[in-house]
Design a protein around this motif. Structure first.
Motif, PDB file in Angstrom:
ATOM      1  N   GLY A   1       0.807  -1.218   0.000  1.00  0.00           N
ATOM      2  CA  GLY A   1       0.000   0.000   0.000  1.00  0.00           C
ATOM      3  C   GLY A   1       0.838   1.264   0.000  1.00  0.00           C
ATOM      4  N   HIS A   2       2.125   1.173   0.334  1.00  0.00           N
ATOM      5  CA  HIS A   2       3.009   2.333   0.246  1.00  0.00           C
ATOM      6  C   HIS A   2       3.255   2.647  -1.230  1.00  0.00           C
ATOM      7  CE1 HIS A   2       6.649   4.792   0.499  1.00  0.00           C
ATOM      8  NE2 HIS A   2       6.351   5.005   1.776  1.00  0.00           N
ATOM      9  N   PRO A   3       3.289   3.914  -1.619  1.00  0.00           N
ATOM     10  CA  PRO A   3       3.438   4.243  -3.051  1.00  0.00           C
ATOM     11  C   PRO A   3       4.727   3.730  -3.682  1.00  0.00           C
ATOM     12  CG  PRO A   3       3.621   6.210  -1.655  1.00  0.00           C
ATOM     13  CD  PRO A   3       3.092   5.124  -0.786  1.00  0.00           C
ATOM     14  N   ASP A   4       5.779   3.516  -2.883  1.00  0.00           N
ATOM     15  CA  ASP A   4       7.044   3.027  -3.433  1.00  0.00           C
ATOM     16  C   ASP A   4       7.262   1.534  -3.201  1.00  0.00           C
ATOM     17  OD1 ASP A   4       7.807   5.579  -4.340  1.00  0.00           O
ATOM     18  OD2 ASP A   4       8.540   6.118  -2.350  1.00  0.00           O
ATOM     19  N   HIS A   5       6.233   0.828  -2.741  1.00  0.00           N
ATOM     20  CA  HIS A   5       6.355  -0.606  -2.470  1.00  0.00           C
ATOM     21  C   HIS A   5       6.639  -1.366  -3.760  1.00  0.00           C
ATOM     22  CE1 HIS A   5       5.728  -4.299  -0.231  1.00  0.00           C
ATOM     23  NE2 HIS A   5       4.859  -4.719  -1.140  1.00  0.00           N
ATOM     24  N   GLN A   6       7.573  -2.321  -3.693  1.00  0.00           N
ATOM     25  CA  GLN A   6       8.009  -3.058  -4.880  1.00  0.00           C
ATOM     26  C   GLN A   6       7.438  -4.468  -4.966  1.00  0.00           C
ATOM     27  OE1 GLN A   6      10.090  -1.565  -7.297  1.00  0.00           O
ATOM     28  NE2 GLN A   6       9.442   0.189  -6.056  1.00  0.00           N
ATOM     29  N   GLY A   7       6.544  -4.830  -4.051  1.00  0.00           N
ATOM     30  CA  GLY A   7       5.997  -6.183  -4.061  1.00  0.00           C
ATOM     31  C   GLY A   7       6.672  -7.064  -3.023  1.00  0.00           C
ATOM     32  N   ASP A   8       6.405  -8.368  -3.109  1.00  0.00           N
ATOM     33  CA  ASP A   8       6.978  -9.307  -2.149  1.00  0.00           C
ATOM     34  C   ASP A   8       8.492  -9.214  -2.144  1.00  0.00           C
ATOM     35  OD1 ASP A   8       4.429 -10.104  -1.659  1.00  0.00           O
ATOM     36  OD2 ASP A   8       4.643 -12.135  -2.453  1.00  0.00           O
ATOM     37  N   GLY A   9       9.069  -9.342  -0.961  1.00  0.00           N
ATOM     38  CA  GLY A   9      10.520  -9.280  -0.855  1.00  0.00           C
ATOM     39  C   GLY A   9      10.968  -8.991   0.561  1.00  0.00           C
ATOM     40  N   VAL A  10      12.271  -8.879   0.731  1.00  0.00           N
ATOM     41  CA  VAL A  10      12.863  -8.495   2.005  1.00  0.00           C
ATOM     42  C   VAL A  10      13.434  -7.093   1.843  1.00  0.00           C
ATOM     43  CG1 VAL A  10      14.614  -9.016   3.738  1.00  0.00           C
ATOM     44  CG2 VAL A  10      13.409 -10.886   2.594  1.00  0.00           C
TER      45      VAL A  10
ATOM     46  N   LEU B   1      13.563 -14.617  -1.817  1.00  0.00           N
ATOM     47  CA  LEU B   1      12.767 -13.454  -2.205  1.00  0.00           C
ATOM     48  C   LEU B   1      13.697 -12.349  -2.699  1.00  0.00           C
ATOM     49  CD1 LEU B   1      10.357 -13.300   0.871  1.00  0.00           C
ATOM     50  CD2 LEU B   1       9.666 -13.860  -1.477  1.00  0.00           C
ATOM     51  N   PRO B   2      13.190 -11.422  -3.502  1.00  0.00           N
ATOM     52  CA  PRO B   2      14.019 -10.269  -3.868  1.00  0.00           C
ATOM     53  C   PRO B   2      14.417  -9.492  -2.619  1.00  0.00           C
ATOM     54  CG  PRO B   2      12.045 -10.393  -5.240  1.00  0.00           C
ATOM     55  CD  PRO B   2      11.860 -11.393  -4.153  1.00  0.00           C
ATOM     56  N   VAL B   3      15.611  -8.936  -2.638  1.00  0.00           N
ATOM     57  CA  VAL B   3      16.109  -8.143  -1.510  1.00  0.00           C
ATOM     58  C   VAL B   3      16.247  -6.696  -1.973  1.00  0.00           C
ATOM     59  CG1 VAL B   3      18.011  -7.767   0.108  1.00  0.00           C
ATOM     60  CG2 VAL B   3      17.302 -10.103  -0.479  1.00  0.00           C
ATOM     61  N   TYR B   4      15.642  -5.787  -1.215  1.00  0.00           N
ATOM     62  CA  TYR B   4      15.671  -4.373  -1.553  1.00  0.00           C
ATOM     63  C   TYR B   4      16.407  -3.609  -0.451  1.00  0.00           C
ATOM     64  CZ  TYR B   4      11.862  -5.870  -4.636  1.00  0.00           C
ATOM     65  OH  TYR B   4      11.103  -6.524  -5.576  1.00  0.00           O
ATOM     66  N   ASP B   5      17.518  -2.988  -0.822  1.00  0.00           N
ATOM     67  CA  ASP B   5      18.250  -2.143   0.121  1.00  0.00           C
ATOM     68  C   ASP B   5      17.673  -0.732   0.047  1.00  0.00           C
ATOM     69  OD1 ASP B   5      20.415  -3.789   1.347  1.00  0.00           O
ATOM     70  OD2 ASP B   5      20.904  -4.148  -0.768  1.00  0.00           O
ATOM     71  N   LEU B   6      17.214  -0.265   1.174  1.00  0.00           N
ATOM     72  CA  LEU B   6      16.511   1.013   1.212  1.00  0.00           C
ATOM     73  C   LEU B   6      17.463   2.162   1.524  1.00  0.00           C
ATOM     74  CD1 LEU B   6      13.422  -0.199   3.247  1.00  0.00           C
ATOM     75  CD2 LEU B   6      13.565   0.155   0.774  1.00  0.00           C
ATOM     76  N   PRO B   7      17.195   3.333   0.980  1.00  0.00           N
ATOM     77  CA  PRO B   7      18.028   4.500   1.293  1.00  0.00           C
ATOM     78  C   PRO B   7      17.784   4.945   2.738  1.00  0.00           C
ATOM     79  CG  PRO B   7      16.124   5.167   0.011  1.00  0.00           C
ATOM     80  CD  PRO B   7      16.100   3.668   0.046  1.00  0.00           C
ATOM     81  N   ASP B   8      18.665   5.773   3.242  1.00  0.00           N
ATOM     82  CA  ASP B   8      18.523   6.261   4.614  1.00  0.00           C
ATOM     83  C   ASP B   8      17.553   7.429   4.717  1.00  0.00           C
ATOM     84  OD1 ASP B   8      20.301   4.412   5.669  1.00  0.00           O
ATOM     85  OD2 ASP B   8      22.039   5.683   5.254  1.00  0.00           O
ATOM     86  N   GLU B   9      17.394   8.177   3.647  1.00  0.00           N
ATOM     87  CA  GLU B   9      16.580   9.392   3.698  1.00  0.00           C
ATOM     88  C   GLU B   9      15.284   9.220   2.913  1.00  0.00           C
ATOM     89  OE1 GLU B   9      17.521  11.840   5.594  1.00  0.00           O
ATOM     90  OE2 GLU B   9      19.495  10.984   6.040  1.00  0.00           O
ATOM     91  N   GLY B  10      14.311  10.083   3.252  1.00  0.00           N
ATOM     92  CA  GLY B  10      13.067  10.134   2.483  1.00  0.00           C
ATOM     93  C   GLY B  10      12.019   9.137   2.911  1.00  0.00           C
ATOM     94  N   GLY B  11      11.982   8.816   4.206  1.00  0.00           N
ATOM     95  CA  GLY B  11      11.036   7.826   4.682  1.00  0.00           C
ATOM     96  C   GLY B  11       9.721   8.413   5.152  1.00  0.00           C
TER      97      GLY B  11
END
Length: 285
Positions: free
Chosen positions: A79-88, A126-136
């Protein structure tokens, strides 16, 4: 905004009862599982579920009600606008890494040293997504309160769909049913909680041969199976001086995590569901 992930977080997905506000559902679920009224949450809504990341308000370096803290872990929530689907989804935390596992519209949290989190993520297939530190997204601290802690936790467990039965000389069915039928707004919850408290106290007075508070305390502890593993407490029973319970957790949950819920837990693998069935019987302390 200050980027911050507390040292202890949880994540859970619960269905939204008809016509209930999602923020109230998120807050009461988190408050019940953390066993404190003061919780800070981030939540989204997707396909009839409230997805929530939560932490104790006391685990922030300053009062989150008066300061702006954020985290990009919110992207892991469906539901988050930047969500990429199933993953870690992995983000830097105060110590090590924090991760949210999202599968089939359900979320769970995992934290630890960087190497452990990376190894755990690699095992999820599962796909792994490394998230940025800013813009949360911002951590929020709802002010909704309930007068009685036991009732709040029963409310959270009921809307999460956790099935349990207590046989300890008294029956909490009426209390649970009324929690599920509580009015939608916060003011009504406050009003009805007083009646709940009086009812529960009367029932506890009637119990003379069972340590009822110890039973409820054990139920609190097992309620963390959901936010810590993404599993479900299926059954909880107290009878003749002993507690027995049954739960299901994903098969990727480690033995170390399982052992946190108590000693002598039997594990049975359910291969077709990729789940572990946990059963245990223990003396009431």
């Amino acid at each position: 905004m200050t980027t911050y992930i507390p040292p202890e977080i949880g994540a859970t997905s619960v269905p939204i009862p008809n016509n209930r506000r999602a923020d109230i559902v998120a807050h009461h679920t988190a408050a019940g599982l953390m066993q404190t009224d003061t919780v800070s949450v981030i939540h989204t809504i997707k396909d009839g579920f409230v997805h929530t990341i939560f932490a104790k308000g006391s685990s922030f370096p300053a009062d989150p009600a008066e300061n702006d803290f954020e985290t990009t872990l919110a992207i892991a929530l469906p539901g988050h606008p930047d969500h990429q689907g199933d993953g870690v989804y992995i983000a830097n935390a105060t110590s090590g890494l924090a991760a949210i596992r999202t599968v089939a519209n359900r979320v769970s949290a995992y934290q630890g040293e960087s190497e452990l989190v990376r190894a755990w993520a690699a095992d999820q297939n599962l796909p792994v997504y490394d998230l940025p530190d800013e813009g949360g997204s911002k951590w929020t601290l709802p002010q909704y309160q309930r007068a009685q802690r036991v009732n709040r936790v029963l409310f959270a467990l009921a809307i999460a769909g956790i099935a349990f039965t207590i046989f300890s000389g008294f029956n909490l069915t009426d209390t649970i049913t009324r929690s599920q039928a509580a009015e939608r707004d916060t003011e009504q919850i406050r009003r009805t909680s007083t009646a709940y408290e009086n009812q529960l106290r009367q029932k506890l007075v009637e119990v003379t041969d069972q340590p009822a508070l110890a039973i409820i305390g054990r139920l609190y502890a097992l309620g963390r199976i959901n936010p810590e593993t993404g599993g479900t407490l299926l059954n909880f029973r107290a009878s003749n001086g002993a507690i027995s319970w049954v739960a299901q957790v994903p098969d990727w949950v480690s033995n170390e995590q399982i052992d946190r819920f108590g000693p002598n837990i039997d594990r049975t693998r359910i291969d077709d569901k990729k789940m572990l069935r946990l059963t245990a019987t223990e003396e009431i302390q």
